[in-house]
Scaffold this active site. Structure first.
Site, mmCIF file in Angstrom:
data_model
loop_
_atom_site.group_PDB
_atom_site.id
_atom_site.type_symbol
_atom_site.label_atom_id
_atom_site.label_comp_id
_atom_site.label_asym_id
_atom_site.label_seq_id
_atom_site.Cartn_x
_atom_site.Cartn_y
_atom_site.Cartn_z
ATOM 1 C CG HIS A 1 0.432 6.257 -1.027
ATOM 2 N ND1 HIS A 1 -0.684 6.686 -1.410
ATOM 3 C CD2 HIS A 1 0.203 5.643 0.217
ATOM 4 C CE1 HIS A 1 -1.848 6.411 -0.766
ATOM 5 N NE2 HIS A 1 -1.338 5.668 0.328
ATOM 6 C CG HIS B 1 -1.849 1.230 1.231
ATOM 7 N ND1 HIS B 1 -3.239 1.102 1.246
ATOM 8 C CD2 HIS B 1 -1.604 2.566 1.467
ATOM 9 C CE1 HIS B 1 -3.699 2.298 1.198
ATOM 10 N NE2 HIS B 1 -2.521 3.042 1.690
ATOM 11 C CD GLU B 2 1.593 3.656 3.609
ATOM 12 O OE1 GLU B 2 2.105 4.673 3.076
ATOM 13 O OE2 GLU B 2 0.511 3.568 4.281
#
Length: 288
Positions: free
Chosen positions: A47, A43-44
């Site tokens: 980003h 997820h990170e």
């Protein structure tokens, strides 16, 4: 390849996470913790990969015991479309992760109970991150939506107020649904601490926004949005009308008539370089 290596070098593991991993090994929950960490990591990195694509300055990517955060050295002066892509790039990772897990299940490469656990964790992290609370993805989206019509300080303040309200509602729901969940209360405490810190620093954050606007790249802001100002308005009052994602020509008026025009960089130069902190707009008009 160099970008991938650079991104991996920015990953930091919070010391408390190592404690959680050690406890998971001792209590035979290592697999569950690994799944959670893996999902949060992807997820990170979503980003971070999007930010890297737009040449954002990535400070670090921290994996926490209950989530993660990708910190950027950007201060609200990137195009809102770019920021929307960077924010949404995290939640979008859950789509391909679930699709991959389903494919592995379809070909009998993973057991059904592992797939269901992986699916549960993905949905949990996906939904939680979209709660309208700063600094979660949902809070950042709220900030961007408010920034379309409102100045930076107003949009920022309203985002924090919405976030405080959302945490309050979430806490009440947790109190009735699962009051014994210590990990949930730890997350609530973390969010409240983050919001309190952001609220206390909101003036500094606004100044950082202005400084980045003054010293940062000038080509990023394409849209022009004039600001009408009375000649008796203080310089700082006009600066507080600045919005994200656009550049401001300042139209100076007196008695309802246009008296002149200033470029936003002239205001920023007067405030930060010349230290004309208490000047009126009319003083700048005569100077420039």
């Amino acid at each position: 390849m160099n970008k991938v290596i650079h991104l991996l070098q920015q990953v930091h593991v919070h010391p408390l996470l190592w404690i959680v991993i050690a406890i998971s090994i001792a209590t035979a929950h290592f697999l569950e913790v690994c799944l959670l960490i893996g999902i949060i990591f992807v997820h990170e990195m979503g980003h971070a990969a999007a930010a890297s694509f737009f040449s954002w300055r990535i400070k670090k990517i921290t994996l926490l015991p209950f989530g993660g955060v990708a910190e950027m050295e950007e201060h609200g002066n990137r195009p809102l479309k770019e920021e929307a892509i960077v924010v949404l790039a995290g939640p979008l990772q859950h789509i391909w992760m679930v699709a991959l897990a389903y494919a592995l299940l379809f070909f009998n490469l993973i057991p059904e109970d592992l797939f269901l656990l992986f699916l549960h964790y993905n949905l949990m992290i996906f939904i939680f991150n979209l709660i309208p609370v700063w600094p979660l993805d949902g809070g950042k989206l709220i900030f961007m939506l408010l920034s379309l019509k409102k100045s930076f300080p107003i949009a920022h303040r309203q985002t924090l107020l919405i976030s405080f309200s959302s945490v309050g509602i979430f806490s009440v729901l947790t109190l009735f649904a699962a009051p014994e969940q210590i990990n949930v209360w730890i997350i609530v405490g973390f969010l409240l601490f983050s919001l309190y810190h952001e609220w206390k620093q909101r003036r500094y954050i606004f100044m950082r926004f202005l400084l980045e606007r003054y010293y940062g790249k000038k080509s990023d802001l394409q849209a022009l949005k004039p600001i009408q100002a009375n000649e008796q308005d203080l310089l700082i009052d006009v600066l507080e009308k600045f919005q994200r994602g656009c550049k401001h020509p300042i139209i100076v008026e007196s008695d309802g008539k246009e008296k002149g025009m200033l470029d936003e960089n002239e205001l920023l130069h007067a405030y930060f370089t010349e230290k004309r902190l208490t000047d009126k707009i009319s003083d700048l008009l005569f100077s420039y």
